[in-house]
Design a protein around this motif. Structure first.
Motif, PDB file in Angstrom:
ATOM      1  N   LYS A   1      51.167  39.965  35.601  1.00  0.00           N
ATOM      2  CA  LYS A   1      49.907  40.403  36.210  1.00  0.00           C
ATOM      3  C   LYS A   1      48.764  39.503  35.700  1.00  0.00           C
ATOM      4  O   LYS A   1      48.650  39.270  34.493  1.00  0.00           O
ATOM      5  CB  LYS A   1      49.652  41.865  35.805  1.00  0.00           C
ATOM      6  CG  LYS A   1      48.502  42.508  36.485  1.00  0.00           C
ATOM      7  CD  LYS A   1      48.414  43.957  36.079  1.00  0.00           C
ATOM      8  CE  LYS A   1      46.971  44.415  36.182  1.00  0.00           C
ATOM      9  NZ  LYS A   1      46.677  45.543  35.341  1.00  0.00           N
ATOM     10  N   GLY A   2      47.988  38.993  36.595  1.00  0.00           N
ATOM     11  CA  GLY A   2      46.794  38.228  36.218  1.00  0.00           C
ATOM     12  C   GLY A   2      47.032  36.762  35.897  1.00  0.00           C
ATOM     13  O   GLY A   2      46.088  36.038  35.577  1.00  0.00           O
TER      14      GLY A   2
ATOM     15  N   GLU B   1      47.382  34.148  37.512  1.00  0.00           N
ATOM     16  CA  GLU B   1      46.605  33.167  38.287  1.00  0.00           C
ATOM     17  C   GLU B   1      45.169  33.021  37.764  1.00  0.00           C
ATOM     18  O   GLU B   1      44.488  32.036  38.036  1.00  0.00           O
ATOM     19  CB  GLU B   1      46.624  33.530  39.789  1.00  0.00           C
ATOM     20  CG  GLU B   1      45.870  34.770  40.232  1.00  0.00           C
ATOM     21  CD  GLU B   1      46.449  36.091  39.726  1.00  0.00           C
ATOM     22  OE1 GLU B   1      47.632  36.115  39.325  1.00  0.00           O
ATOM     23  OE2 GLU B   1      45.721  37.094  39.731  1.00  0.00           O
ATOM     24  N   ARG B   2      44.736  33.996  36.966  1.00  0.00           N
ATOM     25  CA  ARG B   2      43.362  33.953  36.441  1.00  0.00           C
ATOM     26  C   ARG B   2      43.238  32.999  35.252  1.00  0.00           C
ATOM     27  O   ARG B   2      42.162  32.549  34.910  1.00  0.00           O
ATOM     28  CB  ARG B   2      42.960  35.344  35.929  1.00  0.00           C
ATOM     29  CG  ARG B   2      42.511  36.285  36.986  1.00  0.00           C
ATOM     30  CD  ARG B   2      42.090  37.583  36.340  1.00  0.00           C
ATOM     31  NE  ARG B   2      43.219  38.270  35.729  1.00  0.00           N
ATOM     32  CZ  ARG B   2      43.127  39.362  34.982  1.00  0.00           C
ATOM     33  NH1 ARG B   2      41.950  39.879  34.735  1.00  0.00           N
ATOM     34  NH2 ARG B   2      44.194  39.948  34.476  1.00  0.00           N
ATOM     35  N   TYR B   3      44.377  32.722  34.616  1.00  0.00           N
ATOM     36  CA  TYR B   3      44.341  31.981  33.343  1.00  0.00           C
ATOM     37  C   TYR B   3      43.726  30.590  33.542  1.00  0.00           C
ATOM     38  O   TYR B   3      44.135  29.846  34.435  1.00  0.00           O
ATOM     39  CB  TYR B   3      45.768  31.873  32.777  1.00  0.00           C
ATOM     40  CG  TYR B   3      45.806  31.155  31.462  1.00  0.00           C
ATOM     41  CD1 TYR B   3      45.173  31.677  30.336  1.00  0.00           C
ATOM     42  CD2 TYR B   3      46.451  29.922  31.336  1.00  0.00           C
ATOM     43  CE1 TYR B   3      45.187  30.996  29.126  1.00  0.00           C
ATOM     44  CE2 TYR B   3      46.474  29.247  30.133  1.00  0.00           C
ATOM     45  CZ  TYR B   3      45.836  29.793  29.033  1.00  0.00           C
ATOM     46  OH  TYR B   3      45.842  29.116  27.843  1.00  0.00           O
ATOM     47  N   SER B   4      42.746  30.242  32.700  1.00  0.00           N
ATOM     48  CA  SER B   4      42.022  28.992  32.935  1.00  0.00           C
ATOM     49  C   SER B   4      42.449  27.867  31.986  1.00  0.00           C
ATOM     50  O   SER B   4      41.978  26.740  32.109  1.00  0.00           O
ATOM     51  CB  SER B   4      40.513  29.238  32.804  1.00  0.00           C
ATOM     52  OG  SER B   4      40.257  29.711  31.487  1.00  0.00           O
ATOM     53  N   GLY B   5      43.326  28.172  31.022  1.00  0.00           N
ATOM     54  CA  GLY B   5      43.770  27.119  30.103  1.00  0.00           C
ATOM     55  C   GLY B   5      44.915  26.308  30.699  1.00  0.00           C
ATOM     56  O   GLY B   5      45.203  26.384  31.893  1.00  0.00           O
ATOM     57  N   ILE B   6      45.584  25.543  29.841  1.00  0.00           N
ATOM     58  CA  ILE B   6      46.736  24.733  30.295  1.00  0.00           C
ATOM     59  C   ILE B   6      47.936  25.659  30.415  1.00  0.00           C
ATOM     60  O   ILE B   6      48.189  26.473  29.532  1.00  0.00           O
ATOM     61  CB  ILE B   6      47.035  23.615  29.273  1.00  0.00           C
ATOM     62  CG1 ILE B   6      45.828  22.697  29.148  1.00  0.00           C
ATOM     63  CG2 ILE B   6      48.290  22.844  29.637  1.00  0.00           C
ATOM     64  CD1 ILE B   6      45.829  21.853  27.884  1.00  0.00           C
TER      65      ILE B   6
ATOM     66  N   GLU C   1      56.179  42.408  21.329  1.00  0.00           N
ATOM     67  CA  GLU C   1      55.748  43.463  22.269  1.00  0.00           C
ATOM     68  C   GLU C   1      55.793  42.881  23.679  1.00  0.00           C
ATOM     69  O   GLU C   1      55.556  41.694  23.849  1.00  0.00           O
ATOM     70  CB  GLU C   1      54.286  43.841  21.997  1.00  0.00           C
ATOM     71  CG  GLU C   1      54.009  44.283  20.600  1.00  0.00           C
ATOM     72  CD  GLU C   1      52.602  43.846  20.159  1.00  0.00           C
ATOM     73  OE1 GLU C   1      51.892  43.209  20.943  1.00  0.00           O
ATOM     74  OE2 GLU C   1      52.265  44.148  19.014  1.00  0.00           O
ATOM     75  N   PRO C   2      56.058  43.738  24.680  1.00  0.00           N
ATOM     76  CA  PRO C   2      56.067  43.217  26.049  1.00  0.00           C
ATOM     77  C   PRO C   2      54.680  42.725  26.482  1.00  0.00           C
ATOM     78  O   PRO C   2      53.675  43.262  26.021  1.00  0.00           O
ATOM     79  CB  PRO C   2      56.501  44.419  26.897  1.00  0.00           C
ATOM     80  CG  PRO C   2      56.673  45.559  25.964  1.00  0.00           C
ATOM     81  CD  PRO C   2      56.364  45.141  24.568  1.00  0.00           C
ATOM     82  N   ILE C   3      54.688  41.718  27.333  1.00  0.00           N
ATOM     83  CA  ILE C   3      53.416  41.185  27.842  1.00  0.00           C
ATOM     84  C   ILE C   3      52.869  42.153  28.889  1.00  0.00           C
ATOM     85  O   ILE C   3      53.579  42.502  29.843  1.00  0.00           O
ATOM     86  CB  ILE C   3      53.638  39.779  28.438  1.00  0.00           C
ATOM     87  CG1 ILE C   3      53.972  38.808  27.290  1.00  0.00           C
ATOM     88  CG2 ILE C   3      52.438  39.315  29.255  1.00  0.00           C
ATOM     89  CD1 ILE C   3      54.318  37.413  27.733  1.00  0.00           C
ATOM     90  N   GLY C   4      51.619  42.568  28.712  1.00  0.00           N
ATOM     91  CA  GLY C   4      51.006  43.485  29.678  1.00  0.00           C
ATOM     92  C   GLY C   4      50.411  42.708  30.837  1.00  0.00           C
ATOM     93  O   GLY C   4      50.756  42.904  31.987  1.00  0.00           O
ATOM     94  N   GLU C   5      49.528  41.782  30.485  1.00  0.00           N
ATOM     95  CA  GLU C   5      48.931  40.944  31.540  1.00  0.00           C
ATOM     96  C   GLU C   5      48.383  39.648  30.949  1.00  0.00           C
ATOM     97  O   GLU C   5      48.254  39.520  29.722  1.00  0.00           O
ATOM     98  CB  GLU C   5      47.818  41.694  32.273  1.00  0.00           C
ATOM     99  CG  GLU C   5      46.633  42.015  31.425  1.00  0.00           C
ATOM    100  CD  GLU C   5      45.517  42.667  32.241  1.00  0.00           C
ATOM    101  OE1 GLU C   5      45.134  42.103  33.280  1.00  0.00           O
ATOM    102  OE2 GLU C   5      45.025  43.726  31.822  1.00  0.00           O
ATOM    103  N   ILE C   6      48.105  38.738  31.836  1.00  0.00           N
ATOM    104  CA  ILE C   6      47.502  37.474  31.412  1.00  0.00           C
ATOM    105  C   ILE C   6      46.052  37.499  31.889  1.00  0.00           C
ATOM    106  O   ILE C   6      45.780  37.885  33.039  1.00  0.00           O
ATOM    107  CB  ILE C   6      48.298  36.277  31.952  1.00  0.00           C
ATOM    108  CG1 ILE C   6      49.705  36.313  31.317  1.00  0.00           C
ATOM    109  CG2 ILE C   6      47.588  34.948  31.664  1.00  0.00           C
ATOM    110  CD1 ILE C   6      50.595  35.162  31.589  1.00  0.00           C
ATOM    111  N   THR C   7      45.164  37.130  30.991  1.00  0.00           N
ATOM    112  CA  THR C   7      43.743  37.159  31.350  1.00  0.00           C
ATOM    113  C   THR C   7      43.247  35.728  31.544  1.00  0.00           C
ATOM    114  O   THR C   7      44.041  34.780  31.481  1.00  0.00           O
ATOM    115  CB  THR C   7      42.940  37.822  30.206  1.00  0.00           C
ATOM    116  OG1 THR C   7      43.133  37.025  29.028  1.00  0.00           O
ATOM    117  CG2 THR C   7      43.399  39.247  29.950  1.00  0.00           C
ATOM    118  N   GLU C   8      41.962  35.591  31.702  1.00  0.00           N
ATOM    119  CA  GLU C   8      41.402  34.249  31.928  1.00  0.00           C
ATOM    120  C   GLU C   8      41.622  33.353  30.710  1.00  0.00           C
ATOM    121  O   GLU C   8      41.809  32.153  30.822  1.00  0.00           O
ATOM    122  CB  GLU C   8      39.906  34.386  32.220  1.00  0.00           C
ATOM    123  CG  GLU C   8      39.354  33.183  32.928  1.00  0.00           C
ATOM    124  CD  GLU C   8      37.852  33.205  32.968  1.00  0.00           C
ATOM    125  OE1 GLU C   8      37.284  34.302  33.001  1.00  0.00           O
ATOM    126  OE2 GLU C   8      37.276  32.103  32.946  1.00  0.00           O
TER     127      GLU C   8
END
Ligand SMILES: Cc1cc2nc3c(=O)[nH]c(=O)nc-3n(C[C@H](O)[C@H](O)[C@H](O)COP(=O)(O)OP(=O)(O)OC[C@H]3O[C@@H](n4cnc5c(N)ncnc54)[C@H](O)[C@@H]3O)c2cc1C
Length: 497
Positions: A149-150, A152-157, A311-318
């Motif tokens: 989830k999310g 596509e929002r991630y702005s890093g490499i 821990e399981p990954i919940g979401e990826i943020t910017e």
């Protein structure tokens, strides 16, 4: 190409499979073939996987063609650059460059019943007709990236290990590595020293055993060059070691239990800190998932700048990854999340006799006779097809056996015959094969990429590599049928014998 514009053989893929097929065709006097690959270079797996630390995990003297030994392997397990150079060497030595068509993606294959030929459609719209198709498109060429989830929002490499950006500089970066299997345990030790901080996101721990890697001294390389028999013996020793010592860990439960205890003890000894130790010891049967080997992963994991997150990954943020309640910020996210196997099997749309598609034929799961031929799809051969994986041996060895069998078919087909496998033979082969799995660790209950979504085994072969070699030694005329096309497509074909 012949006057009628029809190739003898079209090969898909320029990895070990495609190169091996091309060499064997040339040696058999068949020069009318082309190799197509969607990648920009040859090597397949070894062209794509250029991440730091990439190397084989089957000893190099056995992870190469038996007919083209290499006395100069630098180490027991050679790095990606050397394997890539070896494949390039083979392509040059056997004069295959002029047969190569790179950056050409194949989207579909269609069989014409009347002429007994295949039409291959490229992504750019070009169509090529051929009598035979050898599909060496490999099992591990479609990187799999979980849909977090999310993301596509991630702005890093952000990159998959199989799509490594060589300009990436890990120095002073805070890096997340998602996945803790084969690629992760190679890439982490290779970048841990430069990186500022690495978080390893692990879903399931793996059995990780010592690799016992070493460099071959110049003296040994000289000996291998001077006495090719010595290199052959070394290769044989590796083959039998894997067959007699490693394969039984997977197939013999009493032996496996003992080895699993040793492996768990090793992991405990190698990891620092009680919390990490607990998370690193697997709680499933050894061999059910791929057993990994490394000499430097635990040292990397024990570094102060490397952290295990289980821990399981919940979401990826910017800016990072949220797991449980905490968000960690990263300059880069590396996906060491493996490959999409189901996509590989049906990645090319294949239509066989009477308009039947491969998707229809495999409605109840992928299967092939000896992993190579599918009823209703004549003159079409797979090189690493369903149930051809022996996890403890060299895939190159399996490819060679398969291509040896394909060449026997081509010889029998001669100038104008169509080769097909009977439905009964394929059914019986696969019934027997699936019946041999219940006694093995792979059906012990743990989920792995060896099994499809329904739990059916489609990747592995239930026996050892010697059994596979035996089964590929000859063609059974009761199973393989030859017939002439209604409309002979290639009257002046160069004989395939
Ligand atoms: C990181 C890594 C390490 C590995 N280490 C080992 C090891 O130590 N020992 C071992 O035995 N095996 C290992 N393997 C497995 C490895 O894939 C095989 O050993 C072997 O390289 C497979 O060769 P191949 O030619 O069959 O397939 P690949 O090397 O995958 O080549 C297939 C080629 O087909 C091309 N292709 C696919 N679809 C199309 C299309 N539609 N149109 C045109 N071209 C297409 C791809 O671009 C690719 O170049 C490893 C795999 C990976 C990913």
């Amino acid at each position: 190409m012949a006057d009628d514009g029809i190739l003898d053989v079209l090969i898909i893929g320029a990895g070990f499979s495609g190169v091996c097929a091309a060499i064997k065709l040339k040696q058999a006097g068949i020069k009318d073939f082309r190799i197509y690959d969607k990648a920009g270079g040859i090597g397949g797996t070894w062209w794509n996987n250029t991440y730091p630390g990439a190397a084989c995990d089957i000893p190099s003297h056995f992870y190469c063609f038996s007919f083209e030994p290499n006395a100069n392997w630098s180490r027991l397990y050679s790095p990606q650059e050397e394997i890539q150079a070896y494949i390039e060497y083979c392509v040059d030595k056997y004069g295959l460059r002029s047969h190569l068509n790179l950056r050409r993606e194949i989207v579909s294959l269609t069989f014409d019943d009347a002429s007994g030929t295949w039409t291959t459609l490229m992504k750019d719209g070009e169509r090529v007709r051929s009598r035979f198709v050898i599909n060496g498109s490999g099992a591990l060429h479609k990187p799999s990236t979980p849909a977090f989830k999310g993301a596509e929002r991630y702005s890093g490499i952000s990159m998959h290990t199989a799509e490594w950006d060589k300009s990436f500089e890990p120095s002073d970066k805070t890096i997340a590595v998602i996945g803790s299997a084969a690629s992760a345990i190679q890439v982490i030790p290779a970048i841990a020293e430069q990186a500022k901080h690495i978080c390893l996101y692990q879903r399931t721990p793996n059995y990780i055993l010592p690799r016992n890697d070493f460099a071959y001294s110049e003296t040994w390389k000289k000996r291998f060059r001077r006495f090719p028999l010595l290199a052959r013996l070394h290769r044989l020793m590796i083959f039998y070691y894997l067959e007699l010592k490693v394969f039984p860990v997977i197939t013999r439960s009493a032996y496996r239990a003992k080895r699993a205890e040793d492996a768990k003890r090793y992991i405990k000894v190698m990891t620092r800190g009680r919390r990490v130790r607990e998370k690193m010891v697997p709680d499933y049967e050894m061999g059910c998932k791929r057993i990994l080997i490394s000499d430097d992963f635990f040292d990397a994991l024990n570094r102060d700048n490397v952290e295990l997150v289980s821990e399981p990954i919940g979401e990826i943020t910017e800016k990072g990854i949220v797991s449980a309640s905490e968000e960690r910020l990263f300059d880069a996210i590396i996906y060491a999340t493996g490959f999409d196997l189901e996509g590989h099997m049906l990645g090319i749309e294949v239509t066989g006799e009477q308009g039947q598609t491969l998707k229809e034929a495999w409605e109840n799961g992928a299967q092939a006779y000896k992993g190579v031929m599918i009823p209703g799809f004549p003159n079409y051969f797979l090189t690493t097809g369903p149930n051809t994986g022996v996890g403890t041996t060299s895939v190159v060895f399996m490819i060679e056996q398969t291509i040896g069998w394909i060449m026997k078919c081509l010889r029998k087909a001669g100038r104008d015959r169509i080769v097909s496998v009977t439905e009964e033979a394929s059914e019986a082969y696969n019934r027997d094969l699936q019946a041999d799995f219940p006694d093995t660790v792979w059906t012990s209950g743990c989920q792995s990429w060896y099994r499809n979504a329904e739990g059916r085994m489609e990747i592995l072969y239930p026996h050892d590599a010697r059994t596979f070699r035996r089964q590929m030694k000859r063609i059974d005329p009761r199973h393989i049928k030859m017939r002439r096309a209604a409309k002979t497509a290639t009257p002046q074909r160069q004989a395939a014998q």
